[in-house]
Scaffold this active site. Structure first.
Site, mmCIF file in Angstrom:
data_model
loop_
_atom_site.group_PDB
_atom_site.id
_atom_site.type_symbol
_atom_site.label_atom_id
_atom_site.label_comp_id
_atom_site.label_asym_id
_atom_site.label_seq_id
_atom_site.Cartn_x
_atom_site.Cartn_y
_atom_site.Cartn_z
ATOM 1 N N HIS A 1 7.574 -9.465 2.961
ATOM 2 C CA HIS A 1 6.339 -8.817 2.902
ATOM 3 C C HIS A 1 5.205 -9.480 2.090
ATOM 4 O O HIS A 1 5.678 -10.372 1.134
ATOM 5 C CB HIS A 1 6.599 -7.255 2.197
ATOM 6 C CG HIS A 1 7.472 -6.403 3.383
ATOM 7 N ND1 HIS A 1 8.489 -5.685 2.687
ATOM 8 C CD2 HIS A 1 7.147 -5.755 4.415
ATOM 9 C CE1 HIS A 1 8.973 -4.923 3.828
ATOM 10 N NE2 HIS A 1 8.037 -5.040 4.671
ATOM 11 N N ASP B 1 17.799 2.218 4.921
ATOM 12 C CA ASP B 1 16.719 1.657 3.959
ATOM 13 C C ASP B 1 15.863 2.569 3.319
ATOM 14 O O ASP B 1 14.797 2.404 2.969
ATOM 15 C CB ASP B 1 15.866 0.702 5.000
ATOM 16 C CG ASP B 1 16.432 -0.607 5.142
ATOM 17 O OD1 ASP B 1 16.841 -1.309 4.331
ATOM 18 O OD2 ASP B 1 16.742 -1.145 6.527
ATOM 19 N N CYS C 1 9.068 -1.529 -4.018
ATOM 20 C CA CYS C 1 9.419 -0.776 -2.729
ATOM 21 C C CYS C 1 10.120 0.452 -3.116
ATOM 22 O O CYS C 1 10.210 1.222 -2.101
ATOM 23 C CB CYS C 1 10.134 -1.866 -2.084
ATOM 24 S SG CYS C 1 11.683 -2.350 -2.609
HETATM 25 C C1 CIR Z 1 14.022 -3.846 5.287
HETATM 26 O O1 CIR Z 1 14.327 -4.952 5.684
HETATM 27 O O2 CIR Z 1 13.255 -3.164 5.516
HETATM 28 C C2 CIR Z 1 14.737 -3.592 4.047
HETATM 29 N N1 CIR Z 1 16.238 -3.782 3.759
HETATM 30 C C3 CIR Z 1 14.001 -3.912 2.742
HETATM 31 C C4 CIR Z 1 12.699 -3.283 2.474
HETATM 32 C C5 CIR Z 1 12.001 -3.751 1.122
HETATM 33 N N2 CIR Z 1 10.792 -3.086 1.011
HETATM 34 C C6 CIR Z 1 9.677 -3.573 0.239
HETATM 35 O O3 CIR Z 1 9.983 -4.719 -0.300
HETATM 36 N N3 CIR Z 1 8.261 -3.071 0.465
#
Ligand code: CIR
Length: 254
Positions: free
Chosen positions: A160, A60, A247
């Site tokens: 989130h 990630d 993100c």
């Molecule tokens: C997670 O579940 O941590 C990652 N697959 C996706 C994170 C996305 N992050 C974000 O929107 N800030």
């Protein structure tokens, strides 16, 4: 000047954390091409892009926003809620140390940067499956001397806080009202997502520009109706990993 820190798409992205989505095959080359187009959009918005490397132990890592929150005065390196993501922060802390004094969230605190919405000197922090009260208290302690206020916001139905609400301007928020209590943001105006586009509340604001996923035309029309300039991009492959536009970068006023 603005610097955007980004992070290479790991070849292991297919093994990412998933909370609300069912796992679907991810085409890594396509994800990398979309990520490169995202970086070009950052450059068009005036950012100098600095891409950190990743590796197969960090599926990630491309979602660099979760590793830190950057303020003019300090950078806070997080302790991500998913244990599988904790190794991501070290390189991010090193990169940020060139720009800011760095503070780190300590155990038992956990917070993902995706849960932290900063508008001016106001912080809204999602209380989510990734972010707990201990980390929220630590952030308050670090930031209060600089005049920031911190408001905890319960998050339901999404990963989130910034899946549910992001800032379009200093006064206008984009939100999915099903996932947060808008009453906690009482001084702001709102653009609600189109009900047919529940995932559409994540927009990346850089100055006057809004980087935004192309797959939400109905909500895009609502945003454009407020006179805001949208730069739409395809991030569909990254979205399979529950990522969106905020993100994939950390914006540093440098
Ligand atoms: C997670 O579940 O941590 C990652 N697959 C996706 C994170 C996305 N992050 C974000 O929107 N800030």
């Amino acid at each position: 000047m603005l610097t955007a820190l980004t992070r290479e798409v790991s070849e292991a992205l297919g093994a990412c954390e998933l909370t609300h989505l069912t796992r679907a095959p991810i085409d890594i080359e396509r994800a990398r091409a979309q990520h490169a187009a995202y970086e070009r959009a950052l450059a068009v918005a005036g950012c100098q892009v600095e891409r950190l490397t990743s590796d197969p132990t960090m599926p990630d890592a491309v979602f660099i926003e979760d590793s830190a929150v950057v303020f003019d005065e300090v950078a806070i390196v997080t302790r991500p809620g998913a244990a599988s993501r904790r190794a991501e922060t070290e390189a991010v802390a090193q990169a940020l140390a060139l720009y800011r004094p760095v503070k780190s969230i300590q155990t038992p605190g956990t917070v993902d940067g995706g849960d932290v919405l900063v508008v001016g000197r106001r912080l809204f922090v999602g209380r989510s499956t990734r972010t707990n009260d201990d980390a929220i208290a630590q952030m308050h302690q670090i930031l209060a001397p600089f005049g920031y206020t911190v408001c905890a916001v319960p998050v339901r139905g999404c990963l989130h806080l910034k899946s549910a609400v992001t800032a379009l301007t200093d006064n206008l928020l984009l939100a999915n009202p099903e996932w947060i209590d808008k009453g906690l943001f009482s001084t702001f105006g709102f653009v609600d997502v189109d009900p047919l586009e529940p995932m559409a509340a994540n927009a990346l604001r850089i100055g006057e520009r809004i980087i935004y996923p192309i797959v939400f035309p109905r909500t895009a029309e609502r945003i454009a109706g407020h006179g805001l300039q949208l730069h739409t991009i395809d991030v569909s492959e990254l979205a399979k990993a529950e990522g969106a536009v905020t993100c994939c970068s950390l914006i540093v006023n440098s």
